[in-house]
Design a protein around this motif. Sequence first.
Motif, short mmCIF file in Angstrom:
data_model
loop_
_atom_site.label_atom_id
_atom_site.label_comp_id
_atom_site.label_asym_id
_atom_site.label_seq_id
_atom_site.Cartn_x
_atom_site.Cartn_y
_atom_site.Cartn_z
N TYR A 135 0.36 -0.99 0.24
CA TYR A 135 -0.25 -0.14 -0.18
C TYR A 135 1.02 1.63 -0.44
CZ TYR A 135 -3.79 -3.29 1.05
OH TYR A 135 -4.61 -4.49 1.24
N TYR A 136 2.76 0.66 0.16
CA TYR A 136 3.17 2.48 0.03
C TYR A 136 3.10 2.79 -1.89
CZ TYR A 136 7.03 -1.07 -0.40
OH TYR A 136 8.15 -1.84 -0.52
N ASP A 137 3.60 4.17 -2.15
CA ASP A 137 3.78 4.20 -3.31
C ASP A 137 5.47 4.04 -3.72
OD1 ASP A 137 3.63 5.87 -5.54
OD2 ASP A 137 3.06 7.30 -4.46
N TYR A 138 5.40 3.73 -4.71
CA TYR A 138 6.60 3.10 -5.60
C TYR A 138 6.75 3.89 -6.41
CZ TYR A 138 6.08 -1.95 -4.68
OH TYR A 138 5.75 -3.34 -4.63
N SER B 9 -1.66 8.49 -7.59
CA SER B 9 -2.47 9.32 -6.87
C SER B 9 -1.61 10.07 -6.06
CB SER B 9 -3.76 8.93 -6.85
OG SER B 9 -3.29 7.73 -5.46
N ASP B 10 -0.42 10.14 -5.11
CA ASP B 10 0.70 10.31 -4.41
C ASP B 10 -0.41 10.41 -3.14
OD1 ASP B 10 2.82 10.62 -5.90
OD2 ASP B 10 1.75 12.72 -6.90
N GLU B 11 -1.47 9.16 -3.02
CA GLU B 11 -2.66 9.13 -2.14
C GLU B 11 -2.74 7.76 -1.02
OE1 GLU B 11 -6.47 11.86 -2.25
OE2 GLU B 11 -5.78 10.66 -4.28
N SER C 113 -3.79 -4.88 -15.64
CA SER C 113 -3.66 -3.16 -17.00
C SER C 113 -2.62 -2.72 -17.15
CB SER C 113 -4.66 -2.81 -17.17
OG SER C 113 -5.10 -2.44 -16.12
N ASP C 114 -1.54 -2.25 -15.88
CA ASP C 114 0.00 -2.11 -15.76
C ASP C 114 0.68 -2.40 -15.64
OD1 ASP C 114 -0.23 -2.34 -12.90
OD2 ASP C 114 -2.08 -0.92 -13.15
N SER D 243 0.48 2.70 -6.24
CA SER D 243 1.61 3.30 -6.55
C SER D 243 1.81 3.92 -8.41
CB SER D 243 2.94 2.07 -6.91
OG SER D 243 4.08 2.62 -7.13
N MET D 244 0.64 3.34 -8.97
CA MET D 244 1.08 3.92 -10.35
C MET D 244 -0.17 4.26 -10.87
SD MET D 244 3.93 2.72 -11.52
CE MET D 244 3.71 1.83 -13.63
N THR D 245 -1.54 4.06 -10.06
CA THR D 245 -2.93 4.41 -10.77
C THR D 245 -3.46 6.05 -10.49
OG1 THR D 245 -3.99 3.86 -9.25
CG2 THR D 245 -3.90 2.21 -11.67
#
Length: 857
Positions: A641-644, A650-652, A768-769, A780-782
């Motif tokens: 759940y952290y942002d890679y 979204s940076d959320e 899909s990503d 992280s990506m969407t």
Amino acid sequence: MKKSLALLLAVIMTLSVFVACDTTTAPDGAYEITSMEQSYTVDLGGSLDFRSLFTITDKETGKTIPVTEDMIEAQYADFSAPGRFTVTCKYGDAAHSVIIIVKEAEDESVAATEAPTEQPTEEPTEVPTEEPTEEPTEEPTEEPTEEPTEEPTEEPTEEPTEEPTEEPTEKPTEEPTEEPTEEPTEGPTEEPTEEPTEEPTEEPTEEPTEEPTEEPTEEPTKEPTEEPTEEPTETETEATSPLAVFDFGANGPANHNDGSEQTSSKSYTNNGYTLAITDPSKLYVGAFDAKGNSCLKLGTSKVTGSITFTVPASVNSVVIYVAQYKANDTKIKINNTQYTVTTSSDSGKYTAIVVDTSSSKTVTLATVSGAQRCMINTVELWGGKASGGSGGSSDGSSGNESSYTSGISSAANGVGSSANSPLHNAIQDYIKNDPDSSKHQLSVGLPAEGTYRALVIPVQFSDDKFNSGELADLEIAFNGTSTQTGWQSVSSYYTASSFGKLNLSFDIANPITMPNKSSYYETDECGAQDILNYALDEIDDSVDLSNYDTNSDGYIDAVYLIYSVPMDYESNSSNYWAFVTWTFESEYYDGVRAHYYLFASVDFMYEETEGGDSDYQLDGLKINAVTYIHETGHLLGLDDYYDYNEGNGSDEGLGGADLMDQTVGDHNVYSKLMLGWVTPTVVTSTQTVTISSSPESGQFIMILLDYDGTYFSEYLLIDLYTATGLNALHANAPYSLLYFDASTEYEYGAEYGARIYHASSSIDNPFSDDYDSFTDNNNSMTGTPLLKLVEADGDQNFESDTYDGVKYASANDLWRTGDKLSSAQPGYTSNDGNTLSFDITFVSVTAESATIAITFN
């Protein structure tokens, strides 16, 4: 994976009904109550002195206070039926609880206790899959696994060619661009596809209702007939339809009377099952609703009413269709949880309320006040988790039009009763139905429920070998008690977090020495894969690897490779970090082959430990298993759940405050929902709901936004966070990442507060990503995050909560008494841009409970 976490006192499943003495009056002062274990098992008919479980210490003098009976609260104590309940010890300002699990005796032993659920596998060492039979609701999945050793040898050769490479599930640095192989987040997505051909065996065990019919045709050689017939057959019917339906409406039982008050017990029989109504107070049998249809009427215009349903032992959930007599928003309590019923018998429509009876076989209904009469139309008995309602209103309408929504079970007590996790089931469905065969490599690693063993292989090198102390500590890290670790082992953590639904134990193999030095495998693209293959070759002669294929799909559920060299924090190209990945480049051993595996350093056990080498230390922590616990979350199918990639998506997210984020605390309720450990109270109309502490009760609220009939849609989740249970160690440590509180000198974590999560868990277009998520969205990506904390301070991405230059969730993000969503987040919208059609008001929030009013426009 990232930072570590902290100690826990005990995970508790606090039930709302207790029958015990009042707690004693204690003198002023500070006290601490502890227990040796967090959960205990007692054979049916056994006994246990609850006083012996607790130790009370005066913090000022260090003296021990004798535990007396009037300090103990328990739901029941005669161990007359299988189930799970909580015993709480209270004294002065302190309280502590433990879980008691009552189950059928396997052999002669009736003794209580000393067998904590943390080490459920004391017996499984010989036949790991037999234990599941003790708790049919959780383990039908594991019975079939007793035979896999014979079959797998025939058919394993089918799929080795499919998708070679590994896909680590973690490590933010390894950008998802490399391959899903290096994305730690593959947790949910990583699920290697267990080739549809082999699922026959695994499904009957996990979810008999789906697989028995599909798989046998694909791989007849793998236990075709044995599994579906054993126990799955029973749960299949339970999962799709009720065992019995008691219709008290127009087609009600012949032994209804004419509407007179019932003052004695009465029983009804349907399909061989009996529903007994006892303790009737102001119950009218054969009464008439506003449309003149027959029903049960509870209460009068001036007097409240109550009844108790007693259901057979085989019934694990009950659906009750209830309506108010007139349009006055009747309030009814079911097992001490209050519901507001808005459907009216004037319209002939009934609200279906689902009650979990897996532990307690009684259901008590009571109106809350006079002038609030309830009309009961239908009662359904289900063998498993109710998946829908076949009963309905007296005018023939579905009866599913209010708080009970098709595909989602709501339960007041929070603890789920499904035999398989929604995440695992959805992945299996996707595997079977997706025309893109390249996706069929995806599957799941560890089953989310049951009692079984997993394999840990220590691997060392000629230039770096384990010492005896490290090997002893490895046993504790995976199988130890809270006393031994100072917090949790992998085994005890998951028993606690799952409320006893997942009981893992670990077999630690003898160390395998690799033929080359550690540097040989450090940067090689297939270094971890080479280590896995060599290790399995080496132990094959001494270990029956088929014992670790719990779901009989032809794959070892998971292999834990713990290597002897230090973790490499500097190089992005090194294999020596922590990750989960999968492979199809494995030979067959005892008819099974490796699939999912974990790769992590032995040094993780010593990070942040008291007296260790880390700059940051956690008081009391002796052995730190948190990295292995986090990686096990991926083996179960969970995402990171952290942002890679900050700035890319979204940076959320969750601001670090989660086990699958910065490796702190308990799993959040979304993760537990996906794994089938908890069940929400679903709110679809104006209602006020009271919930208890999330780590202790598993209770939470779900408000649907864009609903597609499953948990894989858009919704809000509300729970009560407390710095207790699995959150305790990290929350109470300086510089805590569990909602740090800048008002405290060392920024400890917040003590309590309600949380709102916005989940966007759709699976319209999985994988899909580049991040390779099973769900459409990730953190992280969407542009739309999979899961984000809705902040009480009005921010969207923790910008005002920076801590040492990093954005973390703080105490200001938790919701307190008087907070209102429309005030803190005016104009808050769902993903389609529409403003929410409801408001959320936090009427009261304490460390014990939160009362939340959801008001629809």
